[in-house]
Write a protein that holds these residues in place. Sequence first.
Motif, short mmCIF file in Angstrom:
data_model
loop_
_atom_site.label_atom_id
_atom_site.label_comp_id
_atom_site.label_asym_id
_atom_site.label_seq_id
_atom_site.Cartn_x
_atom_site.Cartn_y
_atom_site.Cartn_z
N UNK A 1 12.71 -8.99 -8.22
CA UNK A 1 12.37 -8.14 -9.37
C UNK A 1 13.64 -7.59 -10.01
N UNK A 2 14.53 -7.05 -9.19
CA UNK A 2 15.77 -6.47 -9.71
C UNK A 2 16.60 -7.50 -10.46
N UNK A 3 16.69 -8.70 -9.88
CA UNK A 3 17.52 -9.74 -10.48
C UNK A 3 17.01 -10.13 -11.86
N UNK A 4 15.70 -10.32 -11.99
CA UNK A 4 15.22 -10.85 -13.26
C UNK A 4 15.05 -9.78 -14.34
N UNK A 5 14.91 -8.50 -13.93
CA UNK A 5 14.71 -7.50 -14.99
C UNK A 5 16.01 -6.89 -15.47
N UNK A 6 17.08 -6.98 -14.67
CA UNK A 6 18.33 -6.32 -15.06
C UNK A 6 18.87 -6.76 -16.42
N UNK A 7 18.82 -8.05 -16.78
CA UNK A 7 19.33 -8.41 -18.11
C UNK A 7 18.62 -7.67 -19.24
N UNK A 8 17.35 -7.34 -19.04
CA UNK A 8 16.60 -6.68 -20.11
C UNK A 8 16.78 -5.17 -20.09
N UNK A 9 16.78 -4.57 -18.90
CA UNK A 9 16.69 -3.10 -18.86
C UNK A 9 18.00 -2.42 -18.48
N UNK A 10 19.04 -3.15 -18.09
CA UNK A 10 20.24 -2.57 -17.48
C UNK A 10 19.85 -1.94 -16.14
N UNK A 11 20.83 -1.72 -15.29
CA UNK A 11 20.50 -1.16 -13.98
C UNK A 11 21.51 -0.09 -13.61
N UNK A 12 21.02 1.02 -13.06
CA UNK A 12 21.94 1.99 -12.48
C UNK A 12 21.37 2.49 -11.17
N UNK A 13 22.20 3.19 -10.42
CA UNK A 13 21.83 3.53 -9.03
C UNK A 13 20.58 4.41 -8.95
N UNK A 14 20.30 5.15 -10.00
CA UNK A 14 19.24 6.15 -9.92
C UNK A 14 17.88 5.68 -10.41
N UNK A 15 17.76 4.40 -10.73
CA UNK A 15 16.56 3.94 -11.38
C UNK A 15 15.41 3.70 -10.40
N UNK A 16 15.76 3.62 -9.09
CA UNK A 16 14.77 3.23 -8.09
C UNK A 16 13.55 4.13 -8.05
N UNK A 17 13.76 5.44 -8.17
CA UNK A 17 12.65 6.37 -8.00
C UNK A 17 11.55 6.09 -9.02
N UNK A 18 11.95 5.92 -10.29
CA UNK A 18 10.95 5.73 -11.33
C UNK A 18 10.26 4.37 -11.22
N UNK A 19 11.07 3.33 -10.94
CA UNK A 19 10.48 2.01 -10.73
C UNK A 19 9.48 2.07 -9.58
N UNK A 20 9.89 2.76 -8.51
CA UNK A 20 9.03 2.89 -7.34
C UNK A 20 7.74 3.62 -7.70
N UNK A 21 7.87 4.67 -8.50
CA UNK A 21 6.71 5.48 -8.85
C UNK A 21 5.70 4.67 -9.66
N UNK A 22 6.21 3.96 -10.68
CA UNK A 22 5.30 3.16 -11.52
C UNK A 22 4.68 2.05 -10.68
N UNK A 23 5.49 1.40 -9.83
CA UNK A 23 4.98 0.34 -8.99
C UNK A 23 3.94 0.87 -8.01
#
Lengths: 383, 300
Positions: free
Chosen positions: B209-231
């Motif tokens: 998931x991280x690999x394929x979405x990073x080109x679209x959304x950019x990635x930073x260290x703090x993004x996990x919580x929100x991704x986790x919450x929505x997931x």
Amino acid sequence: MKKTVLALAVGLVLLTVWGGMVYAETEEIRIGCLFAVTGKAAWLGEPEKKTAEMLADEINAAGGINGRKIKLIIEDDQADNTRAVTAVKKLIEKDKVCAIIGPSVTGTTMAIIPIMQEAKIPLVSCAAAAAIVEPVAERYWIFKTPQKDSDAVRRIYEHMISKGIKDVGLITATSGFGDAGRTQLKALAAEYKINLVADETYAPTDTDMTAQLVNIRKANAQAVINWSIEPAQAIVPKNMKQLNLTIPLYQSHGFGNIKYAEAAGEAGEGIIFPAGRLLAVDTLAADHPQKAVLTEYKTKYEAKFNEPVSTFGGHAFDALHIVVNALKKVGDDPAKLRDAIETTEFTGTGGAFKMSAQDHSGLDKNAFEMLTVKGGKFVVLED
Amino acid sequence: MDSGGQFSDFLQFLFMGIQRGCIYAMVAMGFNIIYNATGIINFAQGEFVVLGGLMMVTLTMVLPLPLPVAFMLTAAFVMAVGVLMERATINPVKNPSVLRLIIITIAVSILIKGLAMLFWGKESRHMRHFSGEESLHVLGATILPQTLWIIGALVLTVGLFVYFFNYTMTGKSMRACAINRDAARLAGINDRNLIMLSFALSAAIGAIAGIIITPVIQMDYGRGALLGLKGFGAAVVGGLGNSFGAVAAGLILGVIEAMAAGYISSHYMDAVALLILLIVLFVRPSGIFGDREAARFKEF
């Protein structure tokens, strides 16, 4: 018996040494710093912290202020209101600071204003919204160094009028900075006869703004204004490219970090935004009054930290200089310090500051230059 | 013509929704795998996604390695992190109650977030799209090739996991473990190893998931919580443990958010998604596709 006497003697010696240390410590001038070093606004807080530390080292190496060293007590508020309030209480009550610089963002600044007012300690904020220092009657102890968002709006609207743009679509982040900007954009639109045909928002952590941009397209906007400080602002130009939406994109002064332009890549070319002159110091005329201070800060920062300078670090540069200049004049009594800050006249990275009892920001719209992205670099917009 | 008609606008919102939905669905599936094996919610799931994205950025943009090599290395790295997490923090727990284990996963997520900040710094990382950034035109709407990659990756992983859990012995053993660990052990299933495997698998899906979405959304260290919450929201709406439900619910949530942004107001986009989550929890606490009977026996 002998042992007791010995122990007492040792104890006394230790006490004296410790007492001496405590005494020596109070000799320092303590300045509180509140930056979002980590968290969602770390792009702002990190260069601010580095800049403040670099300056403090320089000042102390040169002998301090009137023979007294300065000591920065840096707190990380993570751009979180609760943390900011806790940290500022600690700085005031435990560390007994004489002034505080920061915080990095508008939201946290608004949260701590009541505490600063009550504690009667001057605050020089590094956040931009005009609401931080207005109305000035309710902001007796509050100052700020970034150029006003209302002035950024004026520069953008003036540029639009010169280009014949009337219908504008807004897209703003739902953060303190974005909200404050949205308010100013709406308030000043009538004055410049600009029609805001769309008003869209996105969460700072959002990943895709195509739906909002489709609505802006549907409203037949002639240009888009994107107001944000978050990395997500770099997604807007990408989405516009995806939608083949070719109308001009204006961004706020929150775009002032070259990394945002890098993140936007090819889609970022041609973005127009108002910013302090720090970002385009190379293309600035040699006789410009800010040229010297900008070049010096940029050279030192980039040599020391091996990363490009950003306007946000510049806000901390100005804030600390303003406090230090006042300290040199009147010492570290907070009330005298405040009065001295209010009479600041100083040429910094943000512009030529001229503060007064009516103006706690000290900058006007001329502190901004219109910049654009060309070949992946920030250059002064020529037209 | 640029300013498309009503249908092409709808299609554009739909594409945006599907892209969001795929991301939620993949995170939700990661939750489900560990939930199915252990009955716990792994709150470090969002961090797996972040690690996948950041590692991929380093391997492709800094080194730079070819995409397939970087993809394999990244997946292997995140799986190793998943296994390490299980061996070091979940496995040694003497009295593994569900609540205790969940709290451990929260602690691990904070730890991973901190380490990611140290290694990769605080700024957002961006990487090139897999196959060009020119958008494709579909009936007046536009779609990025990367979105097709995201959809493809989701379809492929769902297929693989459905097959794994329903048609392989190991997969079936994992499900048996989830239903009743003691009984599974008595039947000769090595539950400890299966739990390790489940962490490896959910780390892998997080990494993808991280690999394929990073080109679209950019990635930073703090993004996990929100991704986790929505997931997590998608996993709950779909019925915890139900892979099909996770995908369907992820897509539904994503599309509803996008439609809300397009037709109601972008100001209320997140509120609408949360409202749906609340309604589902009130009306069907076991989730839209969850089994009511099974939910009654869950340990919460």
